[in-house]
Design a protein around this motif. Structure first.
Motif, PDB file in Angstrom:
ATOM      1  N   LYS A 305       1.575  78.323-120.228  1.00 14.93           N
ATOM      2  CA  LYS A 305       1.062  77.119-119.577  1.00 14.93           C
ATOM      3  C   LYS A 305       0.140  76.342-120.506  1.00 14.93           C
ATOM      4  O   LYS A 305       0.138  75.106-120.522  1.00 14.93           O
ATOM      5  N   GLU A 306      -0.652  77.081-121.294  1.00 18.77           N
ATOM      6  CA  GLU A 306      -1.528  76.420-122.252  1.00 18.77           C
ATOM      7  C   GLU A 306      -0.711  75.651-123.291  1.00 18.77           C
ATOM      8  O   GLU A 306      -1.062  74.532-123.660  1.00 18.77           O
ATOM      9  N   LEU A 315       4.211  73.358-116.720  1.00 17.20           N
ATOM     10  CA  LEU A 315       5.043  74.553-116.590  1.00 17.20           C
ATOM     11  C   LEU A 315       4.858  75.147-115.206  1.00 17.20           C
ATOM     12  O   LEU A 315       3.738  75.370-114.760  1.00 17.20           O
ATOM     13  N   SER A 316       5.966  75.391-114.514  1.00 14.41           N
ATOM     14  CA  SER A 316       5.914  76.063-113.218  1.00 14.41           C
ATOM     15  C   SER A 316       6.744  77.331-113.291  1.00 14.41           C
ATOM     16  O   SER A 316       7.830  77.331-113.881  1.00 14.41           O
ATOM     17  N   ILE A 317       6.216  78.399-112.718  1.00 13.27           N
ATOM     18  CA  ILE A 317       6.896  79.687-112.719  1.00 13.27           C
ATOM     19  C   ILE A 317       7.020  80.141-111.277  1.00 13.27           C
ATOM     20  O   ILE A 317       6.020  80.369-110.598  1.00 13.27           O
ATOM     21  N   LEU A 329       9.986  73.909-117.300  1.00 15.50           N
ATOM     22  CA  LEU A 329       9.075  73.182-118.185  1.00 15.50           C
ATOM     23  C   LEU A 329       9.434  71.696-118.196  1.00 15.50           C
ATOM     24  O   LEU A 329      10.582  71.328-118.445  1.00 15.50           O
ATOM     25  N   TYR A 330       8.431  70.838-117.927  1.00 11.44           N
ATOM     26  CA  TYR A 330       8.594  69.391-118.004  1.00 11.44           C
ATOM     27  C   TYR A 330       7.704  68.877-119.124  1.00 11.44           C
ATOM     28  O   TYR A 330       6.496  69.154-119.139  1.00 11.44           O
ATOM     29  N   ILE A 331       8.277  68.122-120.057  1.00 11.10           N
ATOM     30  CA  ILE A 331       7.486  67.475-121.104  1.00 11.10           C
ATOM     31  C   ILE A 331       7.779  65.977-121.066  1.00 11.10           C
ATOM     32  O   ILE A 331       8.926  65.567-121.290  1.00 11.10           O
ATOM     33  N   PRO A 332       6.784  65.152-120.769  1.00  9.53           N
ATOM     34  CA  PRO A 332       7.025  63.704-120.726  1.00  9.53           C
ATOM     35  C   PRO A 332       7.346  63.166-122.107  1.00  9.53           C
ATOM     36  O   PRO A 332       6.683  63.491-123.099  1.00  9.53           O
ATOM     37  N   LEU A 333       8.379  62.311-122.190  1.00 10.64           N
ATOM     38  CA  LEU A 333       8.789  61.741-123.473  1.00 10.64           C
ATOM     39  C   LEU A 333       8.136  60.393-123.730  1.00 10.64           C
ATOM     40  O   LEU A 333       8.198  59.859-124.821  1.00 10.64           O
TER      41      LEU A 333
END
Length: 336
Positions: A305-306, A315-317, A329-333
């Motif tokens: 998560k870090e 990050l969601s688990i 995992l979501y990473i904004p572009l």
């Protein structure tokens, strides 16, 4: 006690007009906002209140504690735009003390020092976790070097020393073959360690190729089949993003391999709504996500998560006992 309390008291009538407040409360609210509250102007408290924390958002004005008194607001966090210190967090209590006349009281206590202490504790804990992860990784590399690399080199060195005493070509040939096999194993070990530390394909070919290579290595060495679907079509992203995706995927697969008791894992990598999304799903034994667990190479769930937060990701688990695990995992572009 009321006059000298460190807690701020605001008394309101049934129409949310301010009836009285103690001295510490006067130090919080700006003069113009205070005058509007005393005059009973509509939504006058909104001049100083910036929202409260509910179960879905850190700061929200939805279902305001003033407009929905039937909710339980015996203890909540609220943010106020103060007279001279900007927006500060407060722990608040808002309830009716005279139901016949509709008199209500808002009690506030400054949370700034408590949150600063909590943040310092969090930083100290994070540093300890990082140091522990680094030391665990160094121990692992040290064991690998000692148990495999050093032993193979020592074995080849012994064979070299023996060769000068060998007289028959057959014995020399046999010893050379033995050394060749030993050095081949040594080369494989070094390559494996190099890939684990930092795969060259990640820098040269990108995240898509690096993951495919890693999954082939996992299947070859551990027998875990990874069903990989990618929709990014070889697209490259920022180095930091690709590294985070790779490391989180690597750790998730390793955790599935070690703890999930599965033979197959599904991995998806795609773009959606200006986000790079990584999804890892297994049908294993699952675990209790409420526990603070740190598994695998030392990165652990906390460290994953870090890493996600380093690139502005989330990050969601999701997991439960006997129902498998999903890592998302979501990473904004684009900058939000």
């Amino acid at each position: 006690m009321y006059e000298n309390s460190s807690e701020a008291f605001f008394f309101f009538n049934k129409d949310n007009k301010l009836l009285h407040l103690n001295p510490i409360a006067r130090e919080i609210v700006d003069t113009d906002a205070l005058d509007a509250m005393l005059e009973g102007q509509e939504r006058s408290t909104c001049q100083t209140c910036k929202g409260y924390t509910n179960t879905t958002e850190l700061i929200s004005c939805e279902n305001c504690y003033f407009s929905d008194p039937k909710q339980d607001f015996s203890s909540f966090q609220v943010y106020l735009d103060t007279k001279d210190k900007g927006v500060l967090p407060y722990v608040a209590s808002f309830h009716t003390i005279d139901s016949e006349n509709g008199t209500k009281v808002l009690i506030l206590r400054n949370l700034t020092k408590l949150l600063e202490t909590r943040e310092l504790l969090f930083k100290n804990t994070t540093i300890k976790q990082i140091i522990k992860a680094q030391e665990d990784e160094r121990k692992r590399i040290s064991r690998e070097l000692h148990d495999s690399v050093a032993q193979e080199i020592l074995s080849s060195l012994v064979d070299l020393r023996l060769m000068k005493y060998l007289k028959s070509p057959e014995e020399v040939s046999q010893k050379v073959q033995h050394m060749e096999a030993s050095l081949t194993r040594l080369l494989d070990e070094i390559r494996n360690m190099s890939v684990e530390l930092r795969p060259s394909s990640l820098d040269d070919l990108g995240i898509e190729a690096a993951l495919r290579s890693h999954f082939k290595w996992i299947e070859k060495n551990y027998g875990l089949v990874v069903h990989y679907t990618s929709e990014i079509k070889g697209k490259r992203f920022l180095n930091e993003m690709e590294t985070v995706v790779y490391r989180i995927c690597q750790e998730s697969i390793l955790n599935a391999l070690k703890y999930a008791d599965v033979d197959e894992v599904n991995v998806e990598l795609y773009e959606k709504d200006d986000n790079l999304i990584l999804k890892i799903v297994d049908d294993g034994i699952g675990f209790d996500t409420s526990q603070r667990v740190f598994k695998g190479t030392g990165l652990g769930l906390f460290g994953m998560k870090e890493r996600a937060e380093l690139v502005g990701g989330k990050l969601s688990i999701m997991s439960s006992m006997g129902k498998g695990t999903e890592v998302l995992l979501y990473i904004p572009l684009k900058e939000r």
